[in-house]
Design an enzyme around this catalytic site. Structure first.
Site, PDB file in Angstrom:
ATOM      1  N   HIS A 184      36.633  43.292  39.268  1.00 26.05           N
ATOM      2  CA  HIS A 184      37.111  44.026  39.892  1.00 26.05           C
ATOM      3  C   HIS A 184      37.939  43.550  41.139  1.00 26.05           C
ATOM      4  O   HIS A 184      39.104  42.793  41.121  1.00 26.05           O
ATOM      5  CB  HIS A 184      37.813  44.815  39.947  1.00 26.05           C
ATOM      6  CG  HIS A 184      39.070  46.000  40.198  1.00 26.05           C
ATOM      7  ND1 HIS A 184      40.192  46.011  40.083  1.00 26.05           N
ATOM      8  CD2 HIS A 184      38.930  47.135  41.468  1.00 26.05           C
ATOM      9  CE1 HIS A 184      41.150  46.952  41.600  1.00 26.05           C
ATOM     10  NE2 HIS A 184      40.139  46.893  42.253  1.00 26.05           N
TER      11      HIS A 184
HETATM   12  C1  HEM Z   1      35.795  47.574  47.423  1.00 24.80           C
HETATM   13  C2  HEM Z   1      36.591  48.044  46.538  1.00 24.80           C
HETATM   14  C3  HEM Z   1      37.889  47.703  45.880  1.00 24.80           C
HETATM   15  C4  HEM Z   1      38.559  46.379  46.230  1.00 24.80           C
HETATM   16  C5  HEM Z   1      37.830  45.514  47.633  1.00 24.80           C
HETATM   17  C6  HEM Z   1      39.485  47.183  45.221  1.00 24.80           C
HETATM   18  C7  HEM Z   1      40.759  46.567  45.680  1.00 24.80           C
HETATM   19  C8  HEM Z   1      41.995  46.353  44.352  1.00 24.80           C
HETATM   20  C9  HEM Z   1      43.247  45.978  44.925  1.00 24.80           C
HETATM   21  C10 HEM Z   1      43.608  45.030  46.382  1.00 24.80           C
HETATM   22  C11 HEM Z   1      44.579  46.777  43.701  1.00 24.80           C
HETATM   23  C12 HEM Z   1      45.384  46.177  44.059  1.00 24.80           C
HETATM   24  C13 HEM Z   1      45.725  45.060  43.109  1.00 24.80           C
HETATM   25  C14 HEM Z   1      47.095  45.095  42.274  1.00 24.80           C
HETATM   26  O1  HEM Z   1      47.432  45.985  42.462  1.00 24.80           O
HETATM   27  O2  HEM Z   1      47.649  43.923  41.589  1.00 24.80           O
HETATM   28  C15 HEM Z   1      43.599  47.574  43.058  1.00 24.80           C
HETATM   29  C16 HEM Z   1      43.644  48.101  42.597  1.00 24.80           C
HETATM   30  C17 HEM Z   1      43.534  49.029  41.269  1.00 24.80           C
HETATM   31  N1  HEM Z   1      42.250  49.601  41.467  1.00 24.80           N
HETATM   32 FE1  HEM Z   1      40.556  48.821  43.150  1.00 24.80          FE
HETATM   33  N2  HEM Z   1      39.812  48.232  44.427  1.00 24.80           N
HETATM   34  C18 HEM Z   1      37.828  47.982  45.010  1.00 24.80           C
HETATM   35  C19 HEM Z   1      37.042  49.428  44.247  1.00 24.80           C
HETATM   36  C20 HEM Z   1      37.802  50.139  42.594  1.00 24.80           C
HETATM   37  C21 HEM Z   1      36.773  51.059  42.248  1.00 24.80           C
HETATM   38  C22 HEM Z   1      35.454  51.631  42.283  1.00 24.80           C
HETATM   39  C23 HEM Z   1      37.987  51.973  41.252  1.00 24.80           C
HETATM   40  C24 HEM Z   1      37.603  52.494  40.251  1.00 24.80           C
HETATM   41  C25 HEM Z   1      36.917  53.298  39.774  1.00 24.80           C
HETATM   42  C26 HEM Z   1      39.181  50.631  41.292  1.00 24.80           C
HETATM   43  C27 HEM Z   1      40.641  50.912  40.848  1.00 24.80           C
HETATM   44  C28 HEM Z   1      41.555  50.250  40.915  1.00 24.80           C
HETATM   45  C29 HEM Z   1      42.892  50.898  40.008  1.00 24.80           C
HETATM   46  C30 HEM Z   1      43.077  51.900  38.535  1.00 24.80           C
HETATM   47  C31 HEM Z   1      43.958  50.007  40.027  1.00 24.80           C
HETATM   48  C32 HEM Z   1      45.329  49.468  39.646  1.00 24.80           C
HETATM   49  C33 HEM Z   1      45.154  48.767  39.211  1.00 24.80           C
HETATM   50  C34 HEM Z   1      45.320  48.969  37.805  1.00 24.80           C
HETATM   51  O3  HEM Z   1      45.874  50.162  37.254  1.00 24.80           O
HETATM   52  O4  HEM Z   1      45.783  48.122  36.751  1.00 24.80           O
HETATM   53  N3  HEM Z   1      39.068  50.153  42.770  1.00 24.80           N
HETATM   54  N4  HEM Z   1      41.923  47.448  44.027  1.00 24.80           N
END
Ligand code: HEM
Length: 229
Positions: A184
């Site tokens: 991710h």
């Molecule tokens: C430092 C760590 C992380 C970074 C840099 C990060 C970054 C991002 C970014 C930039 C997005 C937007 C993506 C988009 O809308 O196209 C996103 C969405 C998301 N992130 Fe993270 N994230 C991190 C950690 C996590 C963790 C630990 C989880 C869950 C345990 C998580 C769950 C999600 C989910 C569910 C989405 C929405 C995407 C979807 O629904 O398919 N993220 N994240």
């Protein structure tokens, strides 16, 4: 399988200092996402510290072994609650569609970056949806098995044989969710312009057009033209 790509409340196109900008996440979703991210990192570090002897030194970050063992389950409860709220906001937009089947069948083009050959995708592509559902699945398994072995409150009610199986499943799920997490973060950084979706809440019109054209088209078709712009 339906082919409805969903637009979420709050998603909108507007003009910001002469540039097209697209709202992707509101402030509440962003705060929640970063609470989720912080709690997963704390969980992974404290869990790894208890998992393998050579990583025990990591307990120093939490004030020693006793404190790490006491804190780890609470980080888990925070992760479960914050992800649950996030899940309720996002699950509809992550439902699989026919476009996803096509996208996955062209995984070679995805990896080679030949985006022009891929079908137009909605708010999330199949890779993002896979990450979403696997995180949801592993978080559920981790909280259930974690509660079963939580010595302070629940473990005395669970037979020791069941606790052993629960711990094994807990550890395997933890390793797998760490892999999903790495994937991710890699994807968020690899696809330039994505990080600002979770920091500022917006992406550029170019980003939306290039990576999520169906979503962008849908937003554009709904938009009322503001004569002031
Ligand atoms: C430092 C760590 C992380 C970074 C840099 C990060 C970054 C991002 C970014 C930039 C997005 C937007 C993506 C988009 O809308 O196209 C996103 C969405 C998301 N992130 Fe993270 N994230 C991190 C950690 C996590 C963790 C630990 C989880 C869950 C345990 C998580 C769950 C999600 C989910 C569910 C989405 C929405 C995407 C979807 O629904 O398919 N993220 N994240």
């Amino acid at each position: 399988m339906p082919d409805v790509e969903r637009v979420q409340p709050g998603d909108d196109i507007h003009v910001e200092r002469g540039e097209i900008s697209v709202n992707r996440y509101g402030p509440a979703a962003r705060v929640n996402h970063w609470i989720t991210a912080a709690s997963l990192i704390l969980l992974a570090v404290s869990g790894l510290a208890l998992f393998y002897p050579s990583l025990f030194f990591l307990t120093g970050l939490f004030g020693g072994g006793q404190n790490t063992r006491a804190l780890h389950p609470y980080f888990g409860v925070v992760l479960f609650i914050s992800f649950f709220v996030f899940f309720l906001q996002l699950w509809r937009a992550n439902l699989p569609t026919r476009t996803d089947v096509k996208w996955v069948s062209q995984i070679n083009d995805v990896v080679a970056g030949r985006e022009e050959k891929l079908p137009e995708v909605g708010k999330y592509n199949a890779g993002q949806k896979f990450i979403f559902w696997s995180m949801a699945f592993f978080i559920l398994v981790l909280i259930v098995t974690g509660v079963m072995v939580w010595q302070a409150y629940f473990a005395p009610y669970v037979p020791i044989e069941t606790q052993r199986i629960a711990l094994l499943v807990h550890a395997i799920s933890a390793v797998l969710i760490i892999c999903v997490f790495i994937l991710h973060v890699y994807a968020a950084i690899w696809t330039r312009g994505t990080l600002r979706a979770m920091t500022r809440g917006t992406v550029t019109g170019g980003w939306a057009f290039r990576h999520h054209r169906k979503w962008f088209r849908e937003l554009a078709s709904r938009r009322r033209v503001d004569p002031a712009e």
